[in-house]
Design a protein around this motif. Structure first.
Motif, PDB file in Angstrom:
ATOM      1  N   GLU A  62       0.808  -1.225   0.000  1.00 26.64           N
ATOM      2  CA  GLU A  62       0.000   0.000   0.000  1.00 26.64           C
ATOM      3  C   GLU A  62       0.838   1.270   0.000  1.00 26.64           C
ATOM      4  N   ALA A  63       2.140   1.191  -0.303  1.00 29.24           N
ATOM      5  CA  ALA A  63       2.985   2.381  -0.222  1.00 29.24           C
ATOM      6  C   ALA A  63       4.107   2.326  -1.245  1.00 29.24           C
ATOM      7  N   ALA A  64       4.616   3.519  -1.560  1.00 28.10           N
ATOM      8  CA  ALA A  64       5.773   3.642  -2.441  1.00 28.10           C
ATOM      9  C   ALA A  64       6.593   4.848  -2.006  1.00 28.10           C
ATOM     10  N   ASP A  65       7.907   4.721  -2.087  1.00 29.15           N
ATOM     11  CA  ASP A  65       8.826   5.831  -1.866  1.00 29.15           C
ATOM     12  C   ASP A  65       9.393   6.186  -3.235  1.00 29.15           C
ATOM     13  N   LEU A  66       9.248   7.471  -3.608  1.00 29.14           N
ATOM     14  CA  LEU A  66       9.518   7.902  -4.979  1.00 29.14           C
ATOM     15  C   LEU A  66      10.338   9.183  -5.009  1.00 29.14           C
ATOM     16  N   GLN A  67      11.069   9.364  -6.108  1.00 27.52           N
ATOM     17  CA  GLN A  67      11.762  10.625  -6.338  1.00 27.52           C
ATOM     18  C   GLN A  67      11.757  10.931  -7.828  1.00 27.52           C
ATOM     19  N   MET A  68      12.100  12.184  -8.147  1.00 26.23           N
ATOM     20  CA  MET A  68      12.197  12.639  -9.537  1.00 26.23           C
ATOM     21  C   MET A  68      13.347  13.637  -9.631  1.00 26.23           C
ATOM     22  N   GLN A  69      13.981  13.676 -10.795  1.00 28.17           N
ATOM     23  CA  GLN A  69      15.042  14.659 -11.019  1.00 28.17           C
ATOM     24  C   GLN A  69      14.467  16.043 -11.333  1.00 28.17           C
ATOM     25  N   SER A  70      13.369  16.074 -12.075  1.00 29.23           N
ATOM     26  CA  SER A  70      12.832  17.350 -12.561  1.00 29.23           C
ATOM     27  C   SER A  70      11.894  18.040 -11.578  1.00 29.23           C
ATOM     28  N   ARG A  71      11.579  17.411 -10.476  1.00 26.13           N
ATOM     29  CA  ARG A  71      10.688  17.998  -9.480  1.00 26.13           C
ATOM     30  C   ARG A  71      11.322  17.878  -8.098  1.00 26.13           C
ATOM     31  N   GLN A 121       7.613  19.856  -4.412  1.00 21.93           N
ATOM     32  CA  GLN A 121       6.640  19.799  -5.505  1.00 21.93           C
ATOM     33  C   GLN A 121       5.923  18.451  -5.537  1.00 21.93           C
ATOM     34  N   MET A 122       6.673  17.368  -5.377  1.00 20.95           N
ATOM     35  CA  MET A 122       6.057  16.033  -5.365  1.00 20.95           C
ATOM     36  C   MET A 122       5.103  15.903  -4.182  1.00 20.95           C
ATOM     37  N   PHE A 123       5.534  16.376  -3.024  1.00 23.05           N
ATOM     38  CA  PHE A 123       4.727  16.321  -1.804  1.00 23.05           C
ATOM     39  C   PHE A 123       3.418  17.079  -2.002  1.00 23.05           C
ATOM     40  N   GLN A 124       3.505  18.287  -2.555  1.00 26.55           N
ATOM     41  CA  GLN A 124       2.305  19.099  -2.751  1.00 26.55           C
ATOM     42  C   GLN A 124       1.351  18.464  -3.758  1.00 26.55           C
ATOM     43  N   ALA A 125       1.885  17.872  -4.813  1.00 28.89           N
ATOM     44  CA  ALA A 125       1.021  17.209  -5.805  1.00 28.89           C
ATOM     45  C   ALA A 125       0.295  16.028  -5.170  1.00 28.89           C
ATOM     46  N   ASN A 143      -5.545  14.438  -1.881  1.00 29.94           N
ATOM     47  CA  ASN A 143      -6.353  14.275  -0.670  1.00 29.94           C
ATOM     48  C   ASN A 143      -6.890  12.852  -0.556  1.00 29.94           C
ATOM     49  N   ALA A 144      -5.986  11.874  -0.775  1.00 30.45           N
ATOM     50  CA  ALA A 144      -6.454  10.498  -0.882  1.00 30.45           C
ATOM     51  C   ALA A 144      -5.641   9.485  -0.087  1.00 30.45           C
ATOM     52  N   GLY A 145      -4.651   9.895   0.674  1.00 27.63           N
ATOM     53  CA  GLY A 145      -3.851   8.931   1.430  1.00 27.63           C
ATOM     54  C   GLY A 145      -2.760   9.639   2.200  1.00 27.63           C
ATOM     55  N   GLY A 146      -1.798   8.860   2.655  1.00 25.50           N
ATOM     56  CA  GLY A 146      -0.687   9.409   3.409  1.00 25.50           C
ATOM     57  C   GLY A 146       0.422   9.888   2.494  1.00 25.50           C
ATOM     58  N   VAL A 147       0.996  11.040   2.859  1.00 23.66           N
ATOM     59  CA  VAL A 147       2.094  11.616   2.078  1.00 23.66           C
ATOM     60  C   VAL A 147       3.177  12.066   3.045  1.00 23.66           C
ATOM     61  N   GLY A 148       4.374  11.519   2.871  1.00 18.13           N
ATOM     62  CA  GLY A 148       5.505  11.891   3.708  1.00 18.13           C
ATOM     63  C   GLY A 148       6.574  12.578   2.893  1.00 18.13           C
ATOM     64  N   ARG A 149       7.100  13.674   3.437  1.00 18.56           N
ATOM     65  CA  ARG A 149       8.165  14.431   2.767  1.00 18.56           C
ATOM     66  C   ARG A 149       9.472  14.119   3.494  1.00 18.56           C
ATOM     67  N   TYR A 150      10.443  13.598   2.750  1.00 21.47           N
ATOM     68  CA  TYR A 150      11.752  13.263   3.298  1.00 21.47           C
ATOM     69  C   TYR A 150      12.804  14.054   2.516  1.00 21.47           C
ATOM     70  N   SER A 151      12.914  15.342   2.835  1.00 28.91           N
ATOM     71  CA  SER A 151      13.776  16.248   2.076  1.00 28.91           C
ATOM     72  C   SER A 151      15.247  15.863   2.179  1.00 28.91           C
ATOM     73  N   ARG A 152      15.713  15.477   3.357  1.00 27.81           N
ATOM     74  CA  ARG A 152      17.127  15.103   3.519  1.00 27.81           C
ATOM     75  C   ARG A 152      17.489  13.893   2.669  1.00 27.81           C
ATOM     76  N   SER A 153      16.565  12.964   2.535  1.00 29.92           N
ATOM     77  CA  SER A 153      16.815  11.750   1.753  1.00 29.92           C
ATOM     78  C   SER A 153      16.313  11.868   0.317  1.00 29.92           C
ATOM     79  N   ASN A 154      15.696  13.008  -0.021  1.00 31.08           N
ATOM     80  CA  ASN A 154      15.255  13.318  -1.371  1.00 31.08           C
ATOM     81  C   ASN A 154      14.219  12.339  -1.927  1.00 31.08           C
ATOM     82  N   PHE A 155      13.157  12.075  -1.140  1.00 32.75           N
ATOM     83  CA  PHE A 155      12.067  11.263  -1.671  1.00 32.75           C
ATOM     84  C   PHE A 155      10.763  11.608  -0.994  1.00 32.75           C
ATOM     85  N   VAL A 156       9.674  11.156  -1.616  1.00 35.18           N
ATOM     86  CA  VAL A 156       8.325  11.333  -1.078  1.00 35.18           C
ATOM     87  C   VAL A 156       7.699   9.954  -0.924  1.00 35.18           C
TER      88      VAL A 156
END
Length: 186
Positions: free
Chosen positions: A139-148, A152-156, A161-174
């Motif tokens: 039920e989860a994925a940890d993702l990153q992008m070069q162009s965003r 930006q990924m966190f806000q998108a 408004n449909a699930g859990g969203v975690g921002r991991y800025s130090r590790s560069n993923f959402v």
């Protein structure tokens, strides 16, 4: 949309301008489904396995079983090669967030399904890994992008408004999951 934050108007404009749209299927996201098109696609790259995925998995109201099987395999636990069914709700959230970012760049998948053994090993190494991680049930994925940016990924993802969203800025993923609507991180 290259600035580091999305305005509500920019998000709505991105959604209205698209011809191929993906939207979560949860009750909170029913507004995204209206006029959203009839195709949903997921684009990802897995550097650990050296694999790419560019898959239409939903057409005209129907999930495509072989496409979902490919996504399940793609998002497998690379440490054990264990495959688990990935929730279509999580796939829909990932796809909708990607669509909102208005990019053709695929996500880089850092973690999809995790076996209980892998999750336990990661917990021993880091305090940031949940004991009952949604990764263990597909039920989860940890993702990153070069162009965003992570922001930006966190806000998108939050805009869905449909699930859990975690921002991991130090590790560069959402982190995106289909659990209760909530957000965390910096």
């Amino acid at each position: 949309m290259t600035n580091s934050t999305f305005s509500r108007r920019a998000i709505l404009r991105a959604f209205a301008a698209t011809t191929i749209a993906a939207a979560p299927v949860m009750a909170n996201a029913t507004g995204f489904l209206r006029g959203a098109g009839d195709v949903r696609r997921l684009r990802m790259y897995n550097g650990r396995a050296g694999e790419s995925l560019n898959m239409i998995y939903w057409i005209e109201g129907e999930y495509i079983a072989p496409a979902l099987e490919e996504i399940n395999y793609f998002m497998r636990d690379w440490r054990t090669d264990g495959v688990h069914e990935i929730s279509v709700r999580t796939i829909d959230i990932m796809s909708a967030a990607h669509n909102l970012m208005d990019t053709s760049e695929p996500y880089t998948l850092l973690s999809g399904y995790r076996s209980p053994e892998t999750n336990a090993m990661l917990r021993r190494r880091s305090s940031g890994v949940a004991r009952r991680s949604r990764h263990m049930v597909g039920e989860a994925a940890d993702l990153q992008m070069q162009s965003r940016t992570v922001s930006q990924m966190f806000q998108a993802a939050r805009a869905c408004n449909a699930g859990g969203v975690g921002r991991y800025s130090r590790s560069n993923f959402v982190h995106m999951d289909c659990g209760p609507v909530r957000s965390w991180g910096s």
